[in-house]
Design an enzyme around this catalytic site. Structure first.
Site, short mmCIF file in Angstrom:
data_model
loop_
_atom_site.label_atom_id
_atom_site.label_comp_id
_atom_site.label_asym_id
_atom_site.label_seq_id
_atom_site.Cartn_x
_atom_site.Cartn_y
_atom_site.Cartn_z
N ASP A 1 0.84 -1.20 0.00
CA ASP A 1 0.00 0.00 0.00
C ASP A 1 0.88 1.25 0.00
OD1 ASP A 1 -0.77 0.61 3.53
OD2 ASP A 1 0.97 -0.38 2.60
N ASN B 1 -2.38 2.91 3.36
CA ASN B 1 -1.82 4.22 3.74
C ASN B 1 -2.61 5.37 3.11
OD1 ASN B 1 0.40 3.48 5.40
ND2 ASN B 1 1.48 2.75 3.58
N PHE C 1 -1.14 -0.79 12.27
CA PHE C 1 -1.98 -0.27 11.19
C PHE C 1 -2.43 -1.34 10.19
CE2 PHE C 1 -3.70 2.97 8.45
CZ PHE C 1 -3.53 2.45 7.17
N ASN C 2 -1.49 -2.13 9.64
CA ASN C 2 -1.86 -3.06 8.57
C ASN C 2 -2.91 -4.07 9.02
OD1 ASN C 2 -0.19 -1.96 6.63
ND2 ASN C 2 1.53 -3.31 7.12
N GLN D 1 7.22 10.89 11.00
CA GLN D 1 7.39 9.95 12.12
C GLN D 1 7.90 10.68 13.36
OE1 GLN D 1 6.81 6.66 12.46
NE2 GLN D 1 6.19 6.10 10.38
N ASP E 1 8.49 -1.87 6.14
CA ASP E 1 8.22 -2.83 5.08
C ASP E 1 9.44 -3.51 4.46
OD1 ASP E 1 5.41 -0.82 3.90
OD2 ASP E 1 5.55 -2.33 5.48
O1 RIB Z 1 2.31 -0.03 10.74
C1 RIB Z 1 3.24 0.17 9.70
C2 RIB Z 1 2.68 -0.37 8.42
O2 RIB Z 1 1.49 0.34 8.06
C3 RIB Z 1 3.64 -0.15 7.22
O3 RIB Z 1 3.43 -1.18 6.30
C4 RIB Z 1 3.17 1.15 6.64
O4 RIB Z 1 3.49 1.28 5.26
C5 RIB Z 1 1.69 1.03 6.82
O5 RIB Z 1 1.18 0.25 5.74
CA CA Z 2 2.82 -0.57 4.01
#
Ligand code: RIB
Ligand code: CA
Length: 312
Positions: free
Chosen positions: A11, A40, A166-167, A228, A241
């Site tokens: 993503d 994202n 997140f993912n 960040q 990633d």
């Molecule tokens: O939590 C980090 C992940 O979520 C990474 O893959 C970032 O690109 C987002 O997709």
């Molecule tokens: Ca990602």
């Protein structure tokens, strides 16, 4: 030595873009295709970002458009606070002429895996919607998946809620399908990516690399480091990633521990939590190899070699 066949589902996303760069030119990997998912940013943007990276670096890798929504949840999460409105803010690309393939990413995954000899590694670095939909659409692909290496989850602190990464949070139901698939899974979570910080010393090191990839790395990471720092206070962005790809290039870069991992898809408070049974209290057989440590020096060596693999 035969190259390892890889499909990268992502993503893009700043760190996804670096993962594409690393996978596409590795002499050890045969990147068959890039499948794209919303995460994202919305799908139109993540697809555009993947195409821009491939066009900019002249990568002969097909890009496939995948799912724009989670499997079940109505609520879609995106991360403009981290990746910007475009999903890849920072670099400025030439007008995009590269196009995605006409086939849907989920159908590409099903067709390619079914036709394979079972020698394809599927890497996911975004929400796992495409892979989960492919598994549900045709479970016959399961024995054809050599293994799954995924960036996602954590057995410690989340980054999108206190509990969840997140993912996984973006489509926890998809993560549940993947973690119950029975295939070999290596989970690269925040537990190790938060040790791979793109500190100023790393930026200075990679800034010496005068290849197109080296220059793009600096443009991408300059923006990613800023957000960040603003959001989490990191002195350098965790390069989440690309760790999945580095692991395929050199598995000794990670230390993993077999664990039973269960995805919380029921609760509100901890929705999207990867409950990793670190101390084997559940009585359940492990279903994943969870990364518990990373050789940071080796990781940055792999990144540097990957950036230098592009002709100046
Ligand atoms: O939590 C980090 C992940 O979520 C990474 O893959 C970032 O690109 C987002 O997709
Ligand atoms: Ca990602």
């Amino acid at each position: 030595m035969e190259k390892r066949k890889v499909i990268l589902d992502c993503d893009p996303g700043h760190d996804d873009a670096i993962a594409i760069m690393l996978a596409a030119k590795s002499p050890l990997l045969d990147l068959l295709g890039v499948t794209v998912v919303a995460g994202n940013q919305t799908l139109d943007k993540t697809v555009m970002n993947a195409l821009n990276v491939c066009q900019h670096l002249n990568l002969d890798v097909p890009v496939y458009r995948g799912c724009g929504q989670p499997m079940i949840r109505d609520k879609q999460v995106v991360a403009p606070n981290i990746h910007g409105e475009s999903g890849l803010d920072g670099p400025v690309f030439a007008p995009l002429t590269r196009q995605a393939e006409p086939q849907h990413a989920v159908l590409y995954l099903v067709e390619t895996l079914l036709q394979s000899d079972g020698d394809i590694t599927v890497v996911t670095t975004g929400p796992m919607t495409n892979l989960a939909m492919a598994i549900r659409l045709n479970p016959d692909i399961l024995p054809k998946i050599k293994e799954i290496v995924l960036m996602g989850g954590t057995y410690q602190l989340g980054n999108v809620t206190p509990a969840a990464e997140f993912n996984v949070f973006a489509d926890a139901d998809a993560a549940h399908v993947v973690f119950t698939s029975g295939r070999k899974i290596t989970m690269v979570g925040l537990d190790v990516s938060r040790k791979a910080l793109c500190l100023p010393s790393v930026m200075a090191r990679m800034g010496q690399i005068q290849t197109p990839a080296g220059k793009l790395f600096v443009e991408i990471m300059t923006y990613f480091n800023q957000t960040q720092k603003q959001v989490f206070g990191w002195d350098g962005a965790p390069l989440h990633d690309p760790i999945t790809i580095a692991f395929l290039i050199d598995p000794t870069v990670l230390t993993t521990k077999a664990m039973f991992t269960q995805i919380d898809i029921r609760s509100d408070q901890s929705y999207g939590r990867t409950n990793c049974d670190f101390f084997q209290k559940s009585g359940q057989q492990p279903n994943s190899f969870v990364a518990v440590d990373i050789d940071v020096a080796k990781f940055w060596d792999i990144i540097e070699a990957g950036l230098r693999a592009y002709d100046e």
